[in-house]
Scaffold this motif. Structure first.
Motif, PDB file in Angstrom:
ATOM      1  N   TRP A 337      -3.452  -4.025   0.263  1.00 13.89           N
ATOM      2  CA  TRP A 337      -3.725  -5.141  -0.659  1.00 13.89           C
ATOM      3  C   TRP A 337      -2.506  -5.546  -1.487  1.00 13.89           C
ATOM      4  O   TRP A 337      -2.004  -6.661  -1.379  1.00 13.89           O
ATOM      5  CB  TRP A 337      -4.936  -4.806  -1.536  1.00 13.89           C
ATOM      6  CG  TRP A 337      -5.260  -5.862  -2.546  1.00 13.89           C
ATOM      7  CD1 TRP A 337      -5.263  -5.728  -3.900  1.00 13.89           C
ATOM      8  CD2 TRP A 337      -5.621  -7.231  -2.298  1.00 13.89           C
ATOM      9  NE1 TRP A 337      -5.602  -6.908  -4.510  1.00 13.89           N
ATOM     10  CE2 TRP A 337      -5.820  -7.855  -3.543  1.00 13.89           C
ATOM     11  CE3 TRP A 337      -5.781  -7.992  -1.137  1.00 13.89           C
ATOM     12  CZ2 TRP A 337      -6.184  -9.187  -3.674  1.00 13.89           C
ATOM     13  CZ3 TRP A 337      -6.139  -9.339  -1.265  1.00 13.89           C
ATOM     14  CH2 TRP A 337      -6.330  -9.924  -2.518  1.00 13.89           C
ATOM     15  N   ASP A 367      -7.389  -4.386   3.772  1.00 13.44           N
ATOM     16  CA  ASP A 367      -8.162  -4.938   2.650  1.00 13.44           C
ATOM     17  C   ASP A 367      -8.578  -6.375   2.954  1.00 13.44           C
ATOM     18  O   ASP A 367      -8.619  -6.805   4.118  1.00 13.44           O
ATOM     19  CB  ASP A 367      -7.325  -4.809   1.367  1.00 13.44           C
ATOM     20  CG  ASP A 367      -8.170  -4.628   0.114  1.00 13.44           C
ATOM     21  OD1 ASP A 367      -8.676  -5.644  -0.393  1.00 13.44           O
ATOM     22  OD2 ASP A 367      -8.341  -3.488  -0.344  1.00 13.44           O
ATOM     23  N   ASP A 368      -8.852  -7.123   1.918  1.00 14.29           N
ATOM     24  CA  ASP A 368      -9.344  -8.502   2.005  1.00 14.29           C
ATOM     25  C   ASP A 368      -8.422  -9.376   2.870  1.00 14.29           C
ATOM     26  O   ASP A 368      -7.216  -9.182   2.894  1.00 14.29           O
ATOM     27  CB  ASP A 368      -9.379  -9.051   0.573  1.00 14.29           C
ATOM     28  CG  ASP A 368     -10.179 -10.313   0.452  1.00 14.29           C
ATOM     29  OD1 ASP A 368     -10.639 -10.818   1.480  1.00 14.29           O
ATOM     30  OD2 ASP A 368     -10.330 -10.783  -0.684  1.00 14.29           O
ATOM     31  N   TRP A 412     -12.106  -3.407   4.469  1.00 14.53           N
ATOM     32  CA  TRP A 412     -12.667  -3.945   3.219  1.00 14.53           C
ATOM     33  C   TRP A 412     -13.792  -4.933   3.534  1.00 14.53           C
ATOM     34  O   TRP A 412     -13.669  -5.749   4.451  1.00 14.53           O
ATOM     35  CB  TRP A 412     -11.546  -4.666   2.482  1.00 14.53           C
ATOM     36  CG  TRP A 412     -11.906  -5.336   1.183  1.00 14.53           C
ATOM     37  CD1 TRP A 412     -11.744  -4.821  -0.064  1.00 14.53           C
ATOM     38  CD2 TRP A 412     -12.411  -6.677   0.992  1.00 14.53           C
ATOM     39  NE1 TRP A 412     -12.124  -5.742  -1.021  1.00 14.53           N
ATOM     40  CE2 TRP A 412     -12.542  -6.889  -0.399  1.00 14.53           C
ATOM     41  CE3 TRP A 412     -12.781  -7.712   1.855  1.00 14.53           C
ATOM     42  CZ2 TRP A 412     -13.012  -8.088  -0.944  1.00 14.53           C
ATOM     43  CZ3 TRP A 412     -13.257  -8.903   1.307  1.00 14.53           C
ATOM     44  CH2 TRP A 412     -13.368  -9.084  -0.083  1.00 14.53           C
ATOM     45  N   ARG A 444     -14.525 -16.099  -9.325  1.00  8.65           N
ATOM     46  CA  ARG A 444     -13.556 -15.956  -8.221  1.00  8.65           C
ATOM     47  C   ARG A 444     -13.943 -16.873  -7.051  1.00  8.65           C
ATOM     48  O   ARG A 444     -13.930 -16.457  -5.903  1.00  8.65           O
ATOM     49  CB  ARG A 444     -13.491 -14.501  -7.761  1.00  8.65           C
ATOM     50  CG  ARG A 444     -12.121 -14.099  -7.267  1.00  8.65           C
ATOM     51  CD  ARG A 444     -12.170 -12.780  -6.512  1.00  8.65           C
ATOM     52  NE  ARG A 444     -10.823 -12.338  -6.216  1.00  8.65           N
ATOM     53  CZ  ARG A 444     -10.516 -11.540  -5.210  1.00  8.65           C
ATOM     54  NH1 ARG A 444     -11.441 -11.056  -4.426  1.00  8.65           N
ATOM     55  NH2 ARG A 444      -9.284 -11.178  -5.006  1.00  8.65           N
ATOM     56  N   LYS A 477     -14.345   0.005   2.362  1.00  8.72           N
ATOM     57  CA  LYS A 477     -14.255  -0.277   0.921  1.00  8.72           C
ATOM     58  C   LYS A 477     -15.194  -1.445   0.643  1.00  8.72           C
ATOM     59  O   LYS A 477     -14.958  -2.561   1.109  1.00  8.72           O
ATOM     60  CB  LYS A 477     -12.817  -0.642   0.565  1.00  8.72           C
ATOM     61  CG  LYS A 477     -12.609  -1.033  -0.890  1.00  8.72           C
ATOM     62  CD  LYS A 477     -11.123  -1.286  -1.133  1.00  8.72           C
ATOM     63  CE  LYS A 477     -10.844  -1.886  -2.493  1.00  8.72           C
ATOM     64  NZ  LYS A 477      -9.447  -2.333  -2.618  1.00  8.72           N
ATOM     65  N   ASN A 481     -17.086  -8.690  -6.475  1.00  9.33           N
ATOM     66  CA  ASN A 481     -16.097  -9.239  -7.395  1.00  9.33           C
ATOM     67  C   ASN A 481     -16.579 -10.250  -8.424  1.00  9.33           C
ATOM     68  O   ASN A 481     -15.777 -11.015  -8.943  1.00  9.33           O
ATOM     69  CB  ASN A 481     -14.937  -9.839  -6.587  1.00  9.33           C
ATOM     70  CG  ASN A 481     -13.958  -8.771  -6.161  1.00  9.33           C
ATOM     71  OD1 ASN A 481     -13.555  -7.939  -6.970  1.00  9.33           O
ATOM     72  ND2 ASN A 481     -13.590  -8.750  -4.899  1.00  9.33           N
ATOM     73  N   CYS A 527     -16.431  -0.462  -4.997  1.00 10.95           N
ATOM     74  CA  CYS A 527     -15.403  -1.153  -5.773  1.00 10.95           C
ATOM     75  C   CYS A 527     -16.067  -2.380  -6.369  1.00 10.95           C
ATOM     76  O   CYS A 527     -16.982  -2.948  -5.767  1.00 10.95           O
ATOM     77  CB  CYS A 527     -14.270  -1.551  -4.826  1.00 10.95           C
ATOM     78  SG  CYS A 527     -12.995  -2.579  -5.558  1.00 10.95           S
ATOM     79  N   SER A 529     -14.160  -5.386  -8.463  1.00  8.46           N
ATOM     80  CA  SER A 529     -12.939  -5.810  -9.173  1.00  8.46           C
ATOM     81  C   SER A 529     -12.301  -4.587  -9.810  1.00  8.46           C
ATOM     82  O   SER A 529     -12.022  -4.561 -11.009  1.00  8.46           O
ATOM     83  CB  SER A 529     -13.264  -6.831 -10.262  1.00  8.46           C
ATOM     84  OG  SER A 529     -13.883  -7.949  -9.707  1.00  8.46           O
ATOM     85  N   GLY A 530     -12.100  -3.556  -9.028  1.00  7.42           N
ATOM     86  CA  GLY A 530     -11.685  -2.269  -9.579  1.00  7.42           C
ATOM     87  C   GLY A 530     -12.943  -1.504  -9.923  1.00  7.42           C
ATOM     88  O   GLY A 530     -13.856  -1.378  -9.111  1.00  7.42           O
ATOM     89  N   TRP A 546     -13.240   2.877  -6.313  1.00  8.78           N
ATOM     90  CA  TRP A 546     -11.911   2.409  -6.733  1.00  8.78           C
ATOM     91  C   TRP A 546     -11.940   2.298  -8.258  1.00  8.78           C
ATOM     92  O   TRP A 546     -12.679   1.493  -8.817  1.00  8.78           O
ATOM     93  CB  TRP A 546     -11.595   1.084  -6.045  1.00  8.78           C
ATOM     94  CG  TRP A 546     -10.266   0.478  -6.360  1.00  8.78           C
ATOM     95  CD1 TRP A 546     -10.035  -0.838  -6.662  1.00  8.78           C
ATOM     96  CD2 TRP A 546      -8.991   1.128  -6.378  1.00  8.78           C
ATOM     97  NE1 TRP A 546      -8.695  -1.030  -6.862  1.00  8.78           N
ATOM     98  CE2 TRP A 546      -8.025   0.163  -6.710  1.00  8.78           C
ATOM     99  CE3 TRP A 546      -8.566   2.445  -6.181  1.00  8.78           C
ATOM    100  CZ2 TRP A 546      -6.671   0.457  -6.830  1.00  8.78           C
ATOM    101  CZ3 TRP A 546      -7.216   2.739  -6.299  1.00  8.78           C
ATOM    102  CH2 TRP A 546      -6.285   1.757  -6.619  1.00  8.78           C
ATOM    103  N   ASP A 549      -8.371  -1.834 -10.817  1.00  9.79           N
ATOM    104  CA  ASP A 549      -7.323  -2.626 -10.170  1.00  9.79           C
ATOM    105  C   ASP A 549      -5.978  -2.366 -10.831  1.00  9.79           C
ATOM    106  O   ASP A 549      -4.946  -2.797 -10.325  1.00  9.79           O
ATOM    107  CB  ASP A 549      -7.653  -4.124 -10.274  1.00  9.79           C
ATOM    108  CG  ASP A 549      -8.569  -4.575  -9.149  1.00  9.79           C
ATOM    109  OD1 ASP A 549      -8.756  -3.793  -8.197  1.00  9.79           O
ATOM    110  OD2 ASP A 549      -9.098  -5.702  -9.229  1.00  9.79           O
TER     111      ASP A 549
END
Ligand code: GLA
Length: 741
Positions: A337, A367-368, A412, A444, A477, A481, A527, A529-530, A546, A549
Motif C-alpha cells: 500500500w 492491497d487496494d 485486500w 471516501r 485484509k 473505510n 481493518c 481505516s487503520g 491493522w 494507518d
C-alpha cells in the motif's frame, strides 16, 4: 464447580482462586449485587453486605419497609421505571405504551462449560471444566417476558462473562429500547475512569480521569466500534499503577455501536453498564421470539493495569481467537500500500515480491487497487473481479507466480462498501443504506452496503468466493473505510428500522463466518481505516487487526502502548514503513521503526525496490531477529513499564512463560541534553534466576533487575559523545537470557 447457591439465603457465589462475585435474590425477587472483587471465603450468607437504610425522599417498594428502596440497592438487572432512579439496563415498550417492568426471580441452573451465543462472537471453552455457567431466570408476569441473566466464570482466569437473553412468552410485540449486557453496582466510586480515546491515525490513547458524580461514558454510534472510543472501560483505584493495585476492566465482545458508562449517584455508589448503544437500537420482539445480547467481559486484577491487560491478552489469544493461526507465530509480511498506492501492475508487484523474498519476507499482500477499474478511491468498490489491464493473468495468475517464489500471497478486500461509480451500484442502487427521498452522505466517495439484507451479503460472498476459490490466497485484509450515516434499509419495514445497526453487524459476522468455514486456512486481518474497528468481536473472526494507518514509529509507540491495555501483541498489525513518514513527514531511524513494529505481528509497508544496500542488510537482520523472537513477543507475557503518555520515553517488555527469555524495549522520543539518570524497573522475571543481557558481560539477578532496576542512563550527554543513532527517536532493546543458579 466454582458457582455455589446457598438456598437458605438465596445467595449465589461465583468464584475462582482470584475473584468472587456474589449475588442475592431479594425479598421482592430482584437480584442484588453484594460483592465483586478479590476472592473471599464462602459462607452461608453475605447479608451483612446488603445495605438497607431508610433515606429521606426515597421511593420504596413496600409500604411497611421504608429501607427497601431500589434506588439504593446495588442491582444486577435494573429495569426502567421501577423506583430505581439510576439508568436502567433494560427498557421495553409494551403495547399499551407502558415501560414499567418488574423482573422477578423464577429459578436458575448451574452447569459446567460455557454455551456459545447464537450468531454472535463470544469467548468459549475447549473443555467443560474450564468454566461454570449460571443462568438466572427472571420473569415479568405482566408482559410475559423472560430474562435470562447468563454468567460464566472461568476456572483459571480472573474473568467473568455476562450476557442477557430475552424470550417473549406473551402475545404482544414488545419493543426493546435498551438492553445492556452487564450492569454492576459498586459500593463506592473512589476510582479513576480509564478509557482508550482516539481518532484516525491516533487510535487508543490512554485517558485517565477521576470518577465524578453524574454519568461518565464512552460510546460509538458510528456503526462500528470506532477509533473515537474503544469498547473498553477500566476502573482503577487511585493508588493503582501499571504494576500493582486494584483495577476492574470491562469490555464488550461486539463490533457495532456501544455504550459504556459509569453512573455515580449522590451516595457515591457507582453503576457500571456496558452494552449496545440504546440510541440506535429499537428491536420489536415478536411473540415466541427471543433476543440475545452480546457478551460483556469483566476482569478483576489486584496486580494493576498490567494484571487486567495480561488477563485479557491470554483470554483473547486462547479462548476468543479461533482457527489454525490463533497460537501460531504470524507470517512476516510485506504490504504494497504505502509502496505503490494504486499505481502498480503485475510486473511491478512481482519485482517487489522478489525483493521481499530476498529480504526474508514470508507473505506478500496486495492491497487496494487490484479490482476492475480501481485506480483511485473514487470508484469500483463492489466489483470484486481482477482488473485485467493491471493484472492480465488475474489474481489467480499473480498469486501462483508469487507462491512459486516461495512466498505466501494475501489480498485486500472491502466487502461492506460500494462506490457510486461501480457496476454493483448501477445494478442495485437499492442495496445501500439510505432513506428514499433523502440525500446520502459519502465517506471516501463510498456508500455502505445494506448488510442487514441477507441477499446483499450472499451476493458479496458469491463474488469473493470466485476470487478466493481460484487463487492461492492465504491471507485476507478485510477493510471498512467509512462510518454509517443515513441508516435506513428499504428491505425492512418501518417498525424494524431501529434494528438495522445491529442487523448490519450480524450481517458482517455472517459473511466472516461463511468465509472462515470455507477457507479455514486463511489468516484474516481486520481493518477499518487503520484501527477503527479494533474490538474483541472482530478478534473472534480475524485474529489480527491493522492497528493504525499511522506507521510513524513515534506515534506508533503511543498507539501500541494504548492498544495493549486490552489487546494481545499477536493481534496488533504493525509494519515498518518508509521515511519521510507518509502520515507525518517525520524521519525516524530504521532501527527504531523496527524496534517498535516488532511488538506486534510485524511486516513492511514500503517499496523494497527503493531500498539501498545498507537498508536491505539492516532489514534482513531485522527479519532474522523477528523470526527468532516472534513466538516470545506474540505469545509471551507483556508488561508496560513506562508510559509515553506521561513521559518523553516509553518502555515495555515481554517475558517467556518459563521466564528464561525476556526482551525489554526502551524508546526515547526526543533527545535530551545532559539528561537525568534513568533506571528501568523490570517485571515478571524470576527473582532467583540470573540473567545475561546480550552485549553485556555482567550477570544480573532477576530480583536485582526488578527491584534495583536496570541502569539505562543515556551514555551521551554532550555533542562529543553523540553516537549516530542517539539523537531523537532512540530505541534500545535488551535481550535477557536467564539461567538457574
Ligand atoms: C485503508 C487502510 C489502509 C489501506 C487503504 C487502502 O485506509 O487502513 O491500510 O488498505 O485503506 O485503500
Amino acid at each position: 464447580m466454582p458457582i455455589i447457591y446457598h438456598s437458605s439465603s438465596r445467595t449465589f457465589h461465583l468464584y475462582n482462586a482470584r475473584m468472587s462475585y456474589i449475588l442475592k435474590v431479594l425479598k421482592n425477587g430482584h437480584i442484588a449485587q453484594l460483592y465483586c472483587g478479590k476472592k473471599i471465603h464462602d459462607r452461608e450468607d453475605f447479608d451483612a453486605l446488603l445495605e438497607l437504610e431508610p433515606k429521606p425522599m426515597s421511593v420504596c417498594a413496600y409500604k411497611e419497609d421504608p429501607a427497601f428502596s431500589l434506588e439504593h440497592i446495588k442491582r444486577e438487572f435494573p429495569s426502567a421505571l421501577s423506583g430505581d432512579m439510576r439508568m436502567p439496563s433494560i427498557d421495553v415498550r409494551q403495547e399499551n405504551g407502558s415501560r414499567i417492568l418488574n423482573f422477578v426471580y423464577q429459578d436458575h441452573v448451574i452447569f459446567s462449560g460455557k454455551p456459545a451465543l447464537e450468531g454472535l462472537p463470544a469467548t468459549y471453552v475447549e473443555r467443560e471444566e474450564e468454566a461454570s455457567t449460571l443462568h438466572i431466570h427472571l420473569y415479568d408476569e405482566v408482559c410475559h417476558l423472560k430474562a435470562i441473566l447468563q454468567y460464566s466464570i472461568f476456572e483459571e482466569r480472573s474473568v467473568l462473562s455476562r450476557s442477557v437473553r430475552l424470550e417473549n412468552e406473551g402475545e404482544q410485540t414488545l419493543v426493546l429500547e435498551r438492553l445492556a449486557s452487564l450492569n454492576l453496582d459498586l459500593p463506592d466510586s473512589d476510582y479513576d475512569f480509564v478509557d482508550l480515546k482516539g481518532a484516525w491515525a491516533r487510535e487508543r490513547h490512554i485517558l485517565v480521569q477521576p470518577l465524578h458524580p453524574g454519568i461518565q461514558s464512552i460510546y460509538s454510534i458510528r456503526g462500528h466500534s470506532s477509533n473515537n472510543f474503544n469498547p473498553f472501560l477500566g476502573l482503577k483505584r487511585k493508588n493503582a499503577t501499571e504494576a500493582a493495585g486494584e483495577m476492574l476492566g470491562f469490555t464488550l465482545v461486539y463490533s457495532g455501536n456501544f455504550l459504556a458508562q459509569v453512573d455515580v449517584d449522590v451516595y457515591d455508589t457507582a453503576r457500571i453498564s456496558i452494552g449496545m448503544h440504546p440510541f440506535t437500537f429499537s428491536w420489536p420482539l415478536l411473540p415466541s421470539n427471543h433476543f440475545q445480547s452480546p457478551e460483556a467481559l469483566f476482569v478483576y486484577s489486584d496486580q494493576g493495569m498490567n494484571g487486567v491487560s495480561q488477563t485479557f491478552h491470554k483470554l483473547f489469544r486462547e479462548r476468543l481467537c479461533r482457527g489454525p493461526w490463533k497460537s501460531k507465530a504470524r507470517p512476516i509480511l510485506m504490504n504494497n500500500w504505502e509502496g505503490t498506492y494504486f499505481d502498480f501492475d503485475e510486473d511491478k508487484i512481482l519485482k517487489m515480491a522478489k525483493e521481499a523474498k530476498a529480504l526474508g519476507v514470508e507473505l506478500f499482500v496486495l492491497d487496494d487497487g487490484w479490482f476492475e477499474g480501481r485506480n483511485s478511491d473514487t470508484s469500483s468498490l463492489g466489483d470484486w473481479w481482477p482488473d485485467r489491464t493491471k493484472l492480465p493473468e488475474g489474481i489467480d495468475g499473480l498469486g501462483k507466480k508469487i507462491e512459486s517464489m516461495g512466498l505466501r500471497f494475501g489480498l485486500w478486500i472491502e466487502p461492506e462498501m460500494v462506490n457510486e461509480k461501480s457496476e454493483l451500484y448501477e445494478k442495485h442502487p437499492d442495496w445501500v443504506l439510505g432513506a428514499p427521498e433523502r440525500s446520502m452522505s459519502q465517506g471516501r466517495h463510498q456508500y455502505v452496503l445494506d448488510f442487514s439484507n441477507p441477499e446483499v451479503v450472499d451476493y458479496i460472498f458469491g463474488l469473493l468466493v470466485k476470487v478466493l476459490d481460484e487463487a492461492p490466497i492465504s491471507y485476507v485484509k478485510w477493510d471498512m473505510n467509512r462510518s454509517l450515516s443515513e441508516v435506513y434499509s428499504s428491505r425492512h419495514r418501518p417498525e424494524e428500522q431501529g434494528t438495522i445497526y445491529h442487523r448490519y453487524i450480524l450481517g458482517v459476522y455472517r459473511l466472516y463466518s461463511m468465509l472462515i468455514e470455507r477457507y479455514p486456512h486463511i489468516l484474516f486481518e481486520s481493518c477499518a481505516s487503520g484501527g477503527a474497528r479494533f474490538d474483541p468481536g472482530m478478534l473472534y473472526y480475524a485474529p489480527q487487526t491493522w492497528t493504525s494507518d499511522d506507521t510513524d514509529a513515534a506515534e506508533r509507540i503511543k498507539i501500541q502502548y494504548g492498544t495493549s491495555v486490552l489487546y494481545p501483541l499477536c493481534s496488533m498489525g504493525s509494519h515498518v514503513s518508509a521515511i519521510p513518514n507518509h502520515q507525518l513527514n517525520r524521519n525516524t531511524p530504521l532501527q527504531t521503526r523496527a524496534d517498535v513494529a516488532y511488538f506486534g505481528t510485524f511486516g513492511y509497508e514500503l517499496d523494497p525496490l527503493k531500498l539501498d544496500d545498507a537498508e536491505k542488510e539492516a532489514i534482513k537482520k531485522q527479519i532474522e531477529f523477528m523470526k527468532k523472537y516472534r513466538e516470545l513477543i506474540q505469545f509471551g507475557t507483556f508488561y508496560r513499564l513506562v508510559s509515553p503518555f506521561e513521559k518523553n520515553e516509553c518502555a515495555w517488555m515481554v517475558v517467556s512463560d518459563d521466564r528464561n527469555t525476556a526482551i525489554v524495549a526502551y524508546y526515547r522520543i526526543l533527545q535530551e541534553v545532559n539528561s537525568k539518570y534513568r533506571r528501568l524497573y523490570l517485571q515478571g522475571l524470576d527473582p532467583s534466576k540470573v540473567y545475561q543481557i546480550e552485549g553485556k558481560e555482567r550477570l544480573y539477578y532477576g530480583d536485582e533487575l526488578m527491584y534495583a532496576g536496570l541502569v539505562n542512563t543515556d551514555a551521551s550527554c554532550g555533542e562529543h559523545n553523540l553516537k549516530a543513532q542517539e539523537g531523537d527517536f532512540l530505541s534500545r532493546l535488551y535481550i535477557l537470557h536467564g539461567k538457574d543458579l
